[in-house]
Design a protein around this motif. Structure first.
Motif, PDB file in Angstrom:
ATOM      1  N   CYS A 288      41.178  36.652  39.077  1.00 32.74           N
ATOM      2  CA  CYS A 288      40.457  37.906  38.849  1.00 32.74           C
ATOM      3  C   CYS A 288      39.363  38.106  39.884  1.00 32.74           C
ATOM      4  CB  CYS A 288      39.859  37.914  37.440  1.00 32.74           C
ATOM      5  SG  CYS A 288      41.076  38.054  36.113  1.00 32.74           S
TER       6      CYS A 288
ATOM      7  N   TYR B  99      41.594  41.186  32.901  1.00 31.68           N
ATOM      8  CA  TYR B  99      40.241  40.878  32.459  1.00 31.68           C
ATOM      9  C   TYR B  99      40.059  41.055  30.944  1.00 31.68           C
ATOM     10  CZ  TYR B  99      37.448  40.086  36.699  1.00 31.68           C
ATOM     11  OH  TYR B  99      36.865  39.537  37.823  1.00 31.68           O
TER      12      TYR B  99
ATOM     13  N   SER C 167      42.953  33.276  45.544  1.00 31.46           N
ATOM     14  CA  SER C 167      43.163  32.952  44.123  1.00 31.46           C
ATOM     15  C   SER C 167      43.332  31.447  43.935  1.00 31.46           C
ATOM     16  CB  SER C 167      44.389  33.686  43.580  1.00 31.46           C
ATOM     17  OG  SER C 167      44.192  35.074  43.556  1.00 31.46           O
TER      18      SER C 167
ATOM     19  N   THR D   9      41.072  39.092  43.258  1.00 33.49           N
ATOM     20  CA  THR D   9      41.597  40.458  43.179  1.00 33.49           C
ATOM     21  C   THR D   9      40.469  41.477  43.218  1.00 33.49           C
ATOM     22  OG1 THR D   9      43.410  39.603  41.822  1.00 33.49           O
ATOM     23  CG2 THR D   9      43.145  41.980  41.906  1.00 33.49           C
ATOM     24  N   SER D  10      39.386  41.181  42.502  1.00 30.76           N
ATOM     25  CA  SER D  10      38.242  42.092  42.483  1.00 30.76           C
ATOM     26  C   SER D  10      37.564  42.175  43.845  1.00 30.76           C
ATOM     27  CB  SER D  10      37.232  41.642  41.423  1.00 30.76           C
ATOM     28  OG  SER D  10      37.801  41.669  40.138  1.00 30.76           O
TER      29      SER D  10
ATOM     30  N   VAL E 103      43.925  44.387  37.789  1.00 34.46           N
ATOM     31  CA  VAL E 103      43.004  43.306  37.419  1.00 34.46           C
ATOM     32  C   VAL E 103      42.267  43.606  36.113  1.00 34.46           C
ATOM     33  CG1 VAL E 103      40.951  44.086  38.686  1.00 34.46           C
ATOM     34  CG2 VAL E 103      41.373  41.638  38.363  1.00 34.46           C
ATOM     35  N   ASP E 104      41.995  44.883  35.831  1.00 37.21           N
ATOM     36  CA  ASP E 104      41.349  45.239  34.563  1.00 37.21           C
ATOM     37  C   ASP E 104      42.198  44.808  33.374  1.00 37.21           C
ATOM     38  OD1 ASP E 104      39.221  46.356  35.902  1.00 37.21           O
ATOM     39  OD2 ASP E 104      39.866  48.425  35.634  1.00 37.21           O
TER      40      ASP E 104
ATOM     41  N   ASP F  90      33.278  34.929  38.237  1.00 32.30           N
ATOM     42  CA  ASP F  90      32.747  36.282  38.064  1.00 32.30           C
ATOM     43  C   ASP F  90      31.264  36.348  38.436  1.00 32.30           C
ATOM     44  OD1 ASP F  90      34.995  37.676  37.334  1.00 32.30           O
ATOM     45  OD2 ASP F  90      34.775  37.271  35.204  1.00 32.30           O
TER      46      ASP F  90
END
Length: 204
Positions: free
Chosen positions: A135, A164, A113, A138-139, A160-161, A62
């Motif tokens: 994640c 998360y 991924s 995907t983001s 994805v949210d 992230d």
């Protein structure tokens, strides 16, 4: 009862920096759903904040993602500014992904991924390398599609949210988990509004 007390305790421990990231993050996604160009400069404030927060939480995927978001925020600000805008509403038309574009997106998602997960697993001390990698990948895709005003970006964000939220709870980032819960509903509203705009444009 003990679980509720733990949640309350974690919320009380949330710092001003995380709250700032949460508020600016929620605002920029809301403005994006409204096709408002101001979402991009506000997103930059949230992005810079979360670079520090995610690094401290050892969410390295992230953390790297935020630098990508920073680049796409600048690009999105430029791209959405197309046309002689008399307001802050972007004049760029909303479009949909073709079958070939969907295929490319899926291939990139799967390969990225696995790659991110492997790198995080072998070269960092992350305790959630493959989830973090998924994640992040995907983001990457969702954010790029948003900069290009592709309708389906909202569907990918919803997906994805939902992943998360438990990840951030696991990392004791309660305010951020709450933010992504709000993101779910904003993304759903964004999809509905963008779909309506797309249909209106198609009929014009």
């Amino acid at each position: 009862m003990q679980v509720l007390q733990e949640i309350i305790h974690q919320f009380k421990a949330i710092g001003y920096l995380e709250w700032f990231g949460v508020i600016t993050g929620a605002l920029c996604v809301y403005l994006a759903a409204k096709e408002n160009i101001l979402n991009w400069p506000i997103s930059i404030l949230s992005i810079v904040t979360y670079i520090y927060i995610f690094y401290e939480a050892k969410l390295y995927g992230d953390t790297i993602l935020q630098f990508y978001f920073l680049f796409t925020a600048i690009y999105g600000w430029y791209y959405w500014g197309f046309g002689k805008n008399k307001t802050f509403i972007s004049e760029r038309p909303i479009t949909k992904l073709t079958k070939n574009e969907w295929l490319v997106a899926i291939i990139v998602l799967l390969s990225a991924s696995i790659t991110f997960g492997y790198l995080l697993d072998n070269f960092t001390d992350s305790d959630v390398p493959y989830i973090d990698g998924f994640c992040t990948a995907t983001s990457f895709i969702a954010q790029f599609l948003m900069t290009r005003k592709k309708l389906e970006n909202w569907l990918i964000w919803i997906w994805v949210d939902a992943v998360y939220i438990p990840l951030y709870i696991h990392k004791n980032l309660m305010a951020t988990a709450l933010l992504y819960f709000v993101f779910l509903f904003i993304a759903l509203k964004g999809y509905i509004d963008w779909k309506k705009s797309y249909k209106d444009l198609s009929r014009a």
